[in-house]
Design a protein around this motif. Structure first.
Motif, short mmCIF file in Angstrom:
data_model
loop_
_atom_site.label_atom_id
_atom_site.label_comp_id
_atom_site.label_asym_id
_atom_site.label_seq_id
_atom_site.Cartn_x
_atom_site.Cartn_y
_atom_site.Cartn_z
N ALA A 89 -15.15 -2.67 0.68
CA ALA A 89 -14.58 -2.48 -0.67
C ALA A 89 -13.24 -1.74 -0.60
O ALA A 89 -12.29 -2.09 -1.31
CB ALA A 89 -15.56 -1.73 -1.55
N THR A 90 -13.15 -0.75 0.28
CA THR A 90 -11.89 -0.01 0.40
C THR A 90 -10.78 -0.89 0.98
O THR A 90 -9.61 -0.75 0.63
CB THR A 90 -12.02 1.27 1.25
OG1 THR A 90 -12.29 0.94 2.62
CG2 THR A 90 -13.10 2.19 0.70
N LYS A 91 -11.14 -1.79 1.87
CA LYS A 91 -10.13 -2.66 2.46
C LYS A 91 -9.69 -3.75 1.48
O LYS A 91 -8.53 -4.17 1.50
CB LYS A 91 -10.62 -3.24 3.79
CG LYS A 91 -10.76 -2.17 4.88
CD LYS A 91 -9.45 -1.39 5.04
CE LYS A 91 -9.52 -0.32 6.10
NZ LYS A 91 -8.20 0.29 6.36
N TYR A 92 -10.59 -4.20 0.60
CA TYR A 92 -10.15 -5.06 -0.50
C TYR A 92 -9.16 -4.30 -1.37
O TYR A 92 -8.18 -4.86 -1.85
CB TYR A 92 -11.34 -5.53 -1.34
CG TYR A 92 -11.92 -6.86 -0.93
CD1 TYR A 92 -11.57 -8.03 -1.58
CD2 TYR A 92 -12.84 -6.96 0.12
CE1 TYR A 92 -12.10 -9.26 -1.22
CE2 TYR A 92 -13.38 -8.17 0.49
CZ TYR A 92 -13.01 -9.33 -0.18
OH TYR A 92 -13.54 -10.54 0.19
N ALA A 93 -9.42 -3.01 -1.57
CA ALA A 93 -8.49 -2.18 -2.35
C ALA A 93 -7.13 -2.12 -1.66
O ALA A 93 -6.09 -2.19 -2.33
CB ALA A 93 -9.06 -0.77 -2.54
N VAL A 94 -7.10 -2.00 -0.34
CA VAL A 94 -5.82 -1.98 0.39
C VAL A 94 -5.07 -3.29 0.18
O VAL A 94 -3.84 -3.28 0.00
CB VAL A 94 -6.04 -1.67 1.89
CG1 VAL A 94 -4.76 -1.87 2.69
CG2 VAL A 94 -6.59 -0.27 2.07
N THR A 95 -5.79 -4.40 0.17
CA THR A 95 -5.15 -5.69 -0.10
C THR A 95 -4.50 -5.67 -1.48
O THR A 95 -3.33 -6.06 -1.63
CB THR A 95 -6.19 -6.83 -0.01
OG1 THR A 95 -6.75 -6.83 1.31
CG2 THR A 95 -5.57 -8.19 -0.30
N ALA A 96 -5.22 -5.21 -2.48
CA ALA A 96 -4.69 -5.15 -3.84
C ALA A 96 -3.56 -4.13 -3.95
O ALA A 96 -2.53 -4.39 -4.61
CB ALA A 96 -5.81 -4.79 -4.82
N LEU A 97 -3.70 -2.98 -3.31
CA LEU A 97 -2.65 -1.96 -3.35
C LEU A 97 -1.36 -2.45 -2.71
O LEU A 97 -0.26 -2.16 -3.20
CB LEU A 97 -3.13 -0.67 -2.68
CG LEU A 97 -4.20 0.10 -3.44
CD1 LEU A 97 -4.83 1.16 -2.54
CD2 LEU A 97 -3.62 0.72 -4.70
N THR A 98 -1.47 -3.19 -1.62
CA THR A 98 -0.27 -3.70 -0.96
C THR A 98 0.45 -4.69 -1.87
O THR A 98 1.69 -4.65 -2.00
CB THR A 98 -0.61 -4.36 0.39
OG1 THR A 98 -1.32 -3.42 1.20
CG2 THR A 98 0.64 -4.82 1.12
N GLU A 99 -0.29 -5.57 -2.52
CA GLU A 99 0.35 -6.52 -3.44
C GLU A 99 0.93 -5.78 -4.64
O GLU A 99 2.04 -6.09 -5.10
CB GLU A 99 -0.64 -7.59 -3.91
CG GLU A 99 -0.03 -8.60 -4.87
CD GLU A 99 1.24 -9.29 -4.37
OE1 GLU A 99 2.08 -9.67 -5.22
OE2 GLU A 99 1.41 -9.47 -3.14
#
Length: 178
Positions: A89-99
């Motif tokens: 879940a945190t790595k999905y967040a990193v994907t969203a944060l980068t975009e």
């Protein structure tokens, strides 16, 4: 940390957010304190470092800086291991944060770039620290599983930093879970 960087080096031109951790705490039975620790390091610390790096670049009129987030294939696919579901879940967040960062940088009309690198398994102590498996099982796992080396990630970062500002690199590394 950013105050010390400013005193010693004048500021940040490149920020590589590489910290990440997990604990063997499944969603159905995990400890809240461990979950908070995972979120604090993998999401909040990355966001704070990103903000501070950008402010450092902006303060010094650096318009060709780069913020690189070391993500994970887990930021794009949920793997079938309960111990890693909150980490995922945190790595999905990193994907969203980068975009989101990319969109904000574009809105600011800056040439500072945002990149996310999403490797699969990398041969580090991560699994042994994050897993509920005993050390012998972890050693056997690494012995029988193809994994990347840390130098592969370093080479990828070097390549990304050397590309033209007009190039967007999208690289996903082979995963043992695909």
């Amino acid at each position: 940390m950013f105050v010390a960087i400013k005193e010693q080096h004048k500021g940040v031109d490149v920020c590589i957010n590489n910290a990440g951790l997990s604990h063997p705490e499944p969603l159905l039975s995990g400890k809240t304190s461990a979950w908070k620790n995972i979120m604090d390091v993998n999401v909040l610390a990355l966001s704070i470092c990103t903000r501070e790096a950008y402010q450092s670049m902006k303060e010094r009129n650096v318009d060709d800086g780069h913020i690189i987030n070391i993500n994970s294939l887990c930021g794009h696919k949920v793997i079938p291991f309960a111990d890693f579901h909150l980490y995922t879940a945190t790595k999905y967040a990193v994907t969203a944060l980068t975009e989101g960062l990319r969109q904000e940088l574009r809105a600011e009309k800056t040439h500072i770039r945002a990149t996310s690198i999403s490797p699969g398994l990398v041969a580090t102590e991560f699994i042994s620290r994050a897993s509920s498996k005993n050390p012998d099982e972890v050693a056997a796992f690494y012995a029988t599983t193809k994994s990347l080396k840390t130098k592969d990630i370093a080479s990828t970062v070097t390549y990304i930093l050397s590309t033209s500002p007009h190039v967007q690199v999208c690289a996903y590394f082979q995963s043992v879970w695909t």
